[in-house]
Scaffold this active site. Structure first.
Site, PDB file in Angstrom:
ATOM      1  N   ILE A  16       0.840  -1.188   0.000  1.00 28.21           N
ATOM      2  CA  ILE A  16       0.000   0.000   0.000  1.00 28.21           C
ATOM      3  C   ILE A  16       0.886   1.253   0.000  1.00 28.21           C
ATOM      4  O   ILE A  16       1.916   1.276   0.666  1.00 28.21           O
ATOM      5  CB  ILE A  16      -0.907  -0.025   1.257  1.00 28.21           C
ATOM      6  CG1 ILE A  16      -1.799  -1.278   1.230  1.00 28.21           C
ATOM      7  CG2 ILE A  16      -1.731   1.243   1.384  1.00 28.21           C
ATOM      8  CD1 ILE A  16      -2.414  -1.638   2.575  1.00 28.21           C
ATOM      9  N   CYS A  17       0.454   2.281  -0.736  1.00 31.32           N
ATOM     10  CA  CYS A  17       1.099   3.589  -0.716  1.00 31.32           C
ATOM     11  C   CYS A  17       2.511   3.504  -1.300  1.00 31.32           C
ATOM     12  O   CYS A  17       2.687   3.111  -2.438  1.00 31.32           O
ATOM     13  CB  CYS A  17       1.080   4.140   0.706  1.00 31.32           C
ATOM     14  SG  CYS A  17       1.583   5.855   0.903  1.00 31.32           S
ATOM     15  N   ILE A  18       3.552   3.824  -0.540  1.00 31.00           N
ATOM     16  CA  ILE A  18       4.942   3.775  -1.009  1.00 31.00           C
ATOM     17  C   ILE A  18       5.532   2.371  -0.898  1.00 31.00           C
ATOM     18  O   ILE A  18       6.578   2.069  -1.487  1.00 31.00           O
ATOM     19  CB  ILE A  18       5.819   4.813  -0.254  1.00 31.00           C
ATOM     20  CG1 ILE A  18       7.203   4.998  -0.900  1.00 31.00           C
ATOM     21  CG2 ILE A  18       5.975   4.418   1.214  1.00 31.00           C
ATOM     22  CD1 ILE A  18       7.205   5.543  -2.292  1.00 31.00           C
ATOM     23  N   THR A  36      -1.924  -0.893  -4.170  1.00 27.04           N
ATOM     24  CA  THR A  36      -2.868   0.224  -4.274  1.00 27.04           C
ATOM     25  C   THR A  36      -2.150   1.496  -3.836  1.00 27.04           C
ATOM     26  O   THR A  36      -1.299   1.442  -2.935  1.00 27.04           O
ATOM     27  CB  THR A  36      -4.147  -0.033  -3.446  1.00 27.04           C
ATOM     28  OG1 THR A  36      -5.139   0.955  -3.773  1.00 27.04           O
ATOM     29  CG2 THR A  36      -3.886   0.010  -1.955  1.00 27.04           C
TER      30      THR A  36
END
Length: 195
Positions: free
Chosen positions: A119-121, A173
Site C-alpha cells: 500500500i502507498c509507497i 494500491t
C-alpha cells in the site's frame, strides 16, 4: 512511520474477513522523528517497534521473528516509515536498499509463491527487494519514474483500485500517494485484502 489510516483500514478489512493477523515491526531506531503538527524534525530518538506497538495495541512482535512458512500472505502498509525505516527509498531512490530482515521476508514469501499486498509507497519497497529476482508490476498511483528506475513495470491506478501482478502474486494500491478521500483509500485497501 506506518501510515495510521492505511494500517487501521488493513487490520479492519482482515478482521471483517475473519483473518487471524499478526503484526511485526523492526526493533531498531527510527531514522528521525517528525512533529506532525509543524512538519519539522525534532531532536528525539524513538524505536520503530515501540512506536508501532502503539498502533498494534501492544500485540506486536519483532520483525526478525516472522517466519514466512507460518503465514498465508504478507501485507505492507505504507507511510513515510516504509521509505525511511524499512528502506532508504526516500533518500536513495533507484539505488535504495531494504533492511535485511524485511528483504529476506519478502523474497521468501515470493519464493513460496504466497501473495503480498503493498500500500502507498510500500510497492517501491517490494520492487527494491525483488529487483534482482523478477520484474514486478506495481503502482504508486500516478506515473512515477522511481518505479521504472527500480526495474519494475508501472501502472497508473486510482486510489480506490488495485494493480494485480498475477505472475508474482502481488497486489498494490496507491492510497495516500494520491490526494483522495478516505472512502476511496479505504476501498483500495479493501480490494487489496480481498484479492
Amino acid at each position: 512511520g506506518a501510515e495510521i489510516f492505511e494500517t487501521v483500514f488493513t487490520l479492519l478489512e482482515l478482521d471483517k474477513n475473519n483473518v487471524e493477523a499478526k503484526i511485526f515491526a523492526p526493533n531498531q531506531k527510527q531514522h528521525y522523528v517528525i512533529n506532525h503538527l509543524t512538519k519539522k524534525e525534532v531532536a528525539e530518538e524513538r524505536n520503530v517497534l515501540v512506536e508501532s506497538a502503539r498502533i498494534a495495541r501492544g500485540k506486536i512482535q519483532p520483525l526478525n521473528e516472522l517466519q514466512p512458512k507460518d503465514f498465508d500472505a504478507l501485507i505492507l502498509p505504507g507511510g513515510f516509515g516504509a521509505a525511511t525505516n524499512l528502506s532508504d527509498v526516500a533518500f536513495k531512490n533507484e539505488n535504495s536498499t531494504v533492511i535485511e530482515d524485511l528483504k529476506k521476508i519478502i523474497i521468501e514469501f515470493h519464493k513460496l509463491s504466497k501473495p503480498i499486498g503493498a500500500i502507498c509507497i510500500s510497492p517501491a519497497v517490494l520492487a527494491a527487494s525483488l529487483k534482482d529476482l523478477t520484474k514486478v508490476k506495481i503502482t504508486l498511483g500516478d506515473k512515477n519514474e522511481l518505479i521504472t528506475k527500480l526495474g519494475a513495470l508501472e501502472e497508473v491506478c486510482a486510489a480506490d483500485d488495485i494493480v494485480l501482478d498475477q505472475e508474482n502474486k502481488l497486489v498494490t494500491t496507491p492510497a495516500f500517494m494520491l490526494d483522495a478521500p478516505l472512502t476511496q483509500i479505504h476501498a483500495g485497501i479493501s480490494k487489496v485484502v480481498n484479492k
